[in-house]
Scaffold this motif. Structure first.
Motif, PDB file in Angstrom:
ATOM      1  N   ALA A  47     -13.288 -48.729  15.800  1.00  4.64           N
ATOM      2  CA  ALA A  47     -13.554 -47.445  16.461  1.00  4.64           C
ATOM      3  C   ALA A  47     -14.346 -46.458  15.629  1.00  4.64           C
ATOM      4  O   ALA A  47     -14.813 -45.445  16.157  1.00  4.64           O
ATOM      5  N   ALA A  48     -14.501 -46.707  14.335  1.00  9.95           N
ATOM      6  CA  ALA A  48     -15.274 -45.784  13.492  1.00  9.95           C
ATOM      7  C   ALA A  48     -16.725 -46.208  13.347  1.00  9.95           C
ATOM      8  O   ALA A  48     -17.545 -45.430  12.848  1.00  9.95           O
ATOM      9  N   GLU A  49     -17.054 -47.418  13.783  1.00 12.84           N
ATOM     10  CA  GLU A  49     -18.411 -47.923  13.607  1.00 12.84           C
ATOM     11  C   GLU A  49     -19.169 -48.043  14.919  1.00 12.84           C
ATOM     12  O   GLU A  49     -20.402 -48.059  14.941  1.00 12.84           O
ATOM     13  N   ASN A  50     -18.437 -48.153  16.018  1.00 15.83           N
ATOM     14  CA  ASN A  50     -19.008 -48.129  17.368  1.00 15.83           C
ATOM     15  C   ASN A  50     -17.980 -47.480  18.287  1.00 15.83           C
ATOM     16  O   ASN A  50     -16.791 -47.425  17.943  1.00 15.83           O
ATOM     17  N   ARG A  91      -9.903 -37.407  27.336  1.00 19.28           N
ATOM     18  CA  ARG A  91     -10.341 -37.475  25.935  1.00 19.28           C
ATOM     19  C   ARG A  91     -11.610 -38.283  25.774  1.00 19.28           C
ATOM     20  O   ARG A  91     -12.526 -37.899  25.028  1.00 19.28           O
ATOM     21  N   SER A  92     -11.684 -39.402  26.462  1.00 21.40           N
ATOM     22  CA  SER A  92     -12.788 -40.327  26.227  1.00 21.40           C
ATOM     23  C   SER A  92     -14.021 -40.065  27.083  1.00 21.40           C
ATOM     24  O   SER A  92     -15.140 -40.416  26.689  1.00 21.40           O
ATOM     25  N   THR A  93     -13.834 -39.430  28.261  1.00 23.83           N
ATOM     26  CA  THR A  93     -14.975 -39.236  29.160  1.00 23.83           C
ATOM     27  C   THR A  93     -15.179 -37.783  29.591  1.00 23.83           C
ATOM     28  O   THR A  93     -16.241 -37.447  30.121  1.00 23.83           O
ATOM     29  N   GLY A  94     -14.168 -36.951  29.405  1.00 25.42           N
ATOM     30  CA  GLY A  94     -14.249 -35.571  29.872  1.00 25.42           C
ATOM     31  C   GLY A  94     -13.823 -35.404  31.313  1.00 25.42           C
ATOM     32  O   GLY A  94     -13.772 -34.279  31.832  1.00 25.42           O
ATOM     33  N   MET A  95     -13.474 -36.484  31.986  1.00 23.91           N
ATOM     34  CA  MET A  95     -13.053 -36.434  33.389  1.00 23.91           C
ATOM     35  C   MET A  95     -11.532 -36.359  33.463  1.00 23.91           C
ATOM     36  O   MET A  95     -10.837 -37.195  32.886  1.00 23.91           O
ATOM     37  N   GLU A  96     -11.018 -35.375  34.172  1.00 25.67           N
ATOM     38  CA  GLU A  96      -9.574 -35.206  34.315  1.00 25.67           C
ATOM     39  C   GLU A  96      -9.076 -36.099  35.455  1.00 25.67           C
ATOM     40  O   GLU A  96      -9.040 -35.710  36.625  1.00 25.67           O
ATOM     41  N   VAL A 116     -11.963 -40.507  15.888  1.00 26.53           N
ATOM     42  CA  VAL A 116     -11.332 -41.738  15.403  1.00 26.53           C
ATOM     43  C   VAL A 116      -9.871 -41.395  15.132  1.00 26.53           C
ATOM     44  O   VAL A 116      -9.561 -40.624  14.220  1.00 26.53           O
ATOM     45  N   THR A 117      -8.986 -41.940  15.937  1.00 22.84           N
ATOM     46  CA  THR A 117      -7.584 -41.513  15.967  1.00 22.84           C
ATOM     47  C   THR A 117      -6.905 -41.578  14.616  1.00 22.84           C
ATOM     48  O   THR A 117      -6.137 -40.682  14.252  1.00 22.84           O
ATOM     49  N   PHE A 118      -7.178 -42.625  13.846  1.00 21.56           N
ATOM     50  CA  PHE A 118      -6.441 -42.846  12.608  1.00 21.56           C
ATOM     51  C   PHE A 118      -7.220 -42.459  11.347  1.00 21.56           C
ATOM     52  O   PHE A 118      -6.944 -42.969  10.271  1.00 21.56           O
ATOM     53  N   GLN A 119      -8.177 -41.546  11.503  1.00 26.37           N
ATOM     54  CA  GLN A 119      -8.912 -41.040  10.353  1.00 26.37           C
ATOM     55  C   GLN A 119      -9.196 -39.554  10.593  1.00 26.37           C
ATOM     56  O   GLN A 119      -9.887 -39.201  11.541  1.00 26.37           O
ATOM     57  N   ARG A 120      -8.636 -38.729   9.751  1.00 28.93           N
ATOM     58  CA  ARG A 120      -8.783 -37.287   9.931  1.00 28.93           C
ATOM     59  C   ARG A 120     -10.239 -36.843   9.828  1.00 28.93           C
ATOM     60  O   ARG A 120     -10.982 -37.286   8.965  1.00 28.93           O
ATOM     61  N   GLU A 121     -10.641 -35.963  10.764  1.00 32.81           N
ATOM     62  CA  GLU A 121     -11.984 -35.390  10.789  1.00 32.81           C
ATOM     63  C   GLU A 121     -13.072 -36.460  10.747  1.00 32.81           C
ATOM     64  O   GLU A 121     -14.061 -36.359  10.024  1.00 32.81           O
ATOM     65  N   CYS A 122     -12.873 -37.485  11.544  1.00 30.10           N
ATOM     66  CA  CYS A 122     -13.829 -38.588  11.621  1.00 30.10           C
ATOM     67  C   CYS A 122     -14.184 -38.810  13.090  1.00 30.10           C
ATOM     68  O   CYS A 122     -13.306 -38.840  13.955  1.00 30.10           O
ATOM     69  N   TYR A 123     -15.476 -38.970  13.355  1.00 27.99           N
ATOM     70  CA  TYR A 123     -15.954 -39.152  14.721  1.00 27.99           C
ATOM     71  C   TYR A 123     -16.960 -40.288  14.755  1.00 27.99           C
ATOM     72  O   TYR A 123     -17.609 -40.596  13.761  1.00 27.99           O
ATOM     73  N   CYS A 124     -17.051 -40.887  15.917  1.00 28.58           N
ATOM     74  CA  CYS A 124     -18.031 -41.958  16.105  1.00 28.58           C
ATOM     75  C   CYS A 124     -18.995 -41.531  17.211  1.00 28.58           C
ATOM     76  O   CYS A 124     -18.558 -41.103  18.285  1.00 28.58           O
ATOM     77  N   GLU A 125     -20.291 -41.662  16.948  1.00 27.89           N
ATOM     78  CA  GLU A 125     -21.291 -41.297  17.939  1.00 27.89           C
ATOM     79  C   GLU A 125     -21.809 -42.554  18.637  1.00 27.89           C
ATOM     80  O   GLU A 125     -21.983 -43.606  18.023  1.00 27.89           O
ATOM     81  N   GLY A 295      -2.359 -59.773   7.779  1.00 23.18           N
ATOM     82  CA  GLY A 295      -3.637 -59.162   8.084  1.00 23.18           C
ATOM     83  C   GLY A 295      -3.561 -57.658   8.188  1.00 23.18           C
ATOM     84  O   GLY A 295      -2.478 -57.075   8.258  1.00 23.18           O
ATOM     85  N   VAL A 296      -4.732 -57.058   8.206  1.00 15.19           N
ATOM     86  CA  VAL A 296      -4.874 -55.608   8.290  1.00 15.19           C
ATOM     87  C   VAL A 296      -5.729 -55.265   9.503  1.00 15.19           C
ATOM     88  O   VAL A 296      -6.750 -55.904   9.761  1.00 15.19           O
ATOM     89  N   MET A 297      -5.295 -54.249  10.236  1.00 15.37           N
ATOM     90  CA  MET A 297      -6.057 -53.742  11.371  1.00 15.37           C
ATOM     91  C   MET A 297      -6.764 -52.464  10.948  1.00 15.37           C
ATOM     92  O   MET A 297      -6.144 -51.580  10.360  1.00 15.37           O
ATOM     93  N   THR A 298      -8.070 -52.375  11.252  1.00 16.61           N
ATOM     94  CA  THR A 298      -8.860 -51.258  10.753  1.00 16.61           C
ATOM     95  C   THR A 298      -9.840 -50.730  11.792  1.00 16.61           C
ATOM     96  O   THR A 298     -10.254 -51.457  12.712  1.00 16.61           O
ATOM     97  N   ASP A 299     -10.239 -49.460  11.617  1.00 17.07           N
ATOM     98  CA  ASP A 299     -11.320 -48.869  12.406  1.00 17.07           C
ATOM     99  C   ASP A 299     -12.672 -49.115  11.756  1.00 17.07           C
ATOM    100  O   ASP A 299     -13.705 -48.856  12.364  1.00 17.07           O
TER     101      ASP A 299
END
Length: 317
Positions: A47-50, A91-96, A116-125, A295-299
């Motif tokens: 989620a942090a890369e796409n 949250r994801s589309t702006g549509m209520e 990006v839910t699990f990284q503070r002040e992080c966004y993906c464009e 294993g590890v799950m990551t953004d």
């Protein structure tokens, strides 16, 4: 005196037997068959890369060589199984609106920028792909990639449709499903026990109770995957200055109880894989693998790939 000796000998025998079976559980339980082993797991595709849960994210992660894709499913109004995390689209589309109230053809595109839910002040464009895919599209695009399916709502039709799709695409050996809700996890197992199921939250608590009382080595387990958070990552999600003393104590306690190498080693010996989520930096990657996590799950799939290669972390067989 005789009663005390009897009690002492019984307790000693129990402790020794429990310790023996904790280390060598296959003396009592057959090892579960592992059709795949995942070290590198891409959370929502990375989620942090796409943009999360898009075909672009999944393709990027698979091209990197991820061992598993993690994704989330909902049912649309016209009963299409769509890949999306939130039940509400705001949250994801702006549509209520709720996904369950919208037909698939009318679902809006993702916003151009998502947190990006699990990284503070992080966004993906966003890139070009801002669409919510159908689960069918993902199965068709990545026929040999293990996929972790989170059933997000307690809906019998959704569970049945996912099961049917898994069978249609011959993916029972490449899929794990479930939810933190015990009701959903139980329904998944009842619908198709051939698809490996995750531990629900209630079952995780039971697992810990069995572990700390020494009973775990004696109890059969139907689940084949334990997915748990690393509680200490709260400081990576929330501003440390806003975390209260009570929250810190609760986090420390939860971390101390959950992050136990002896527990992970025992489960691994029984063929139960342990995944820790959602970790996004080298320090947490290292701690998870040091504790014996499968294993590890990551953004950040690229970052995790680089870490695994630098540290020569191989799959346990």
């Amino acid at each position: 005196m005789c009663a005390a000796v009897y009690v002492l000998s019984t307790v000693t025998g129990y402790v020794l037997t429990s310790a023996l079976l904790m280390k060598w559980p296959t003396l009592l339980h057959g090892r579960k068959r592992e059709t795949f082993v995942s070290r590198h797991i891409s959370h929502r595709g990375g989620a942090a890369e796409n943009l999360e849960n898009t075909m672009a994210a999944f393709k990027h992660a698979v091209d990197l060589g991820t061992d598993m894709l993690e994704l989330d499913c909902h049912l649309t109004k016209d009963e299409q199984v769509v890949v999306s995390h939130d039940s509400n689209l705001i949250r994801s589309t702006g549509m209520e609106a709720y996904i369950s109230d919208v037909v698939y053809a009318d679902l809006p595109s993702y916003l151009r920028k998502l947190d990006v839910t699990f990284q503070r002040e992080c966004y993906c464009e966003a890139g070009e792909d801002k669409c919510m895919p159908l689960l069918r599209d993902v199965f068709e695009a990545f026929p040999s990639t293990p996929i972790n399916v989170d059933i997000k709502v307690n809906n019998d039709t959704l569970i049945k449709k996912v099961s049917e799709m898994v069978m249609q695409y011959d993916r029972e050996h490449l899929t794990v499903w479930g939810n933190s809700s015990n009701k959903i996890a139980k329904k998944c197992y009842k619908e198709n026990p051939r698809i490996p199921v995750l531990f629900s939250l209630a079952r995780v608590l039971q697992l810990l109770g069995l572990f700390y009382t020494g009973l775990l080595p004696f109890v059969p387990l139907k689940e084949q995957f334990l997915e748990i958070p690393m509680p200490s990552i709260i400081t990576k999600i929330k501003d440390p200055s806003k975390i209260t003393r009570t929250q810190r104590i609760i986090t420390w306690l939860a971390d101390s109880l959950l992050m136990r190498k002896a527990l992970f080693d025992h489960l691994t010996a029984r063929g139960i894989q342990v995944y820790i989520w959602v970790l996004n930096d080298d320090e947490d990657f290292q701690r998870a693998f040091d504790l014996g996590a499968t294993g590890v799950m990551t953004d950040f799939p690229t970052k995790l790939k680089d870490f695994i290669e630098r540290n020569d972390i191989t799959k346990p067989y």
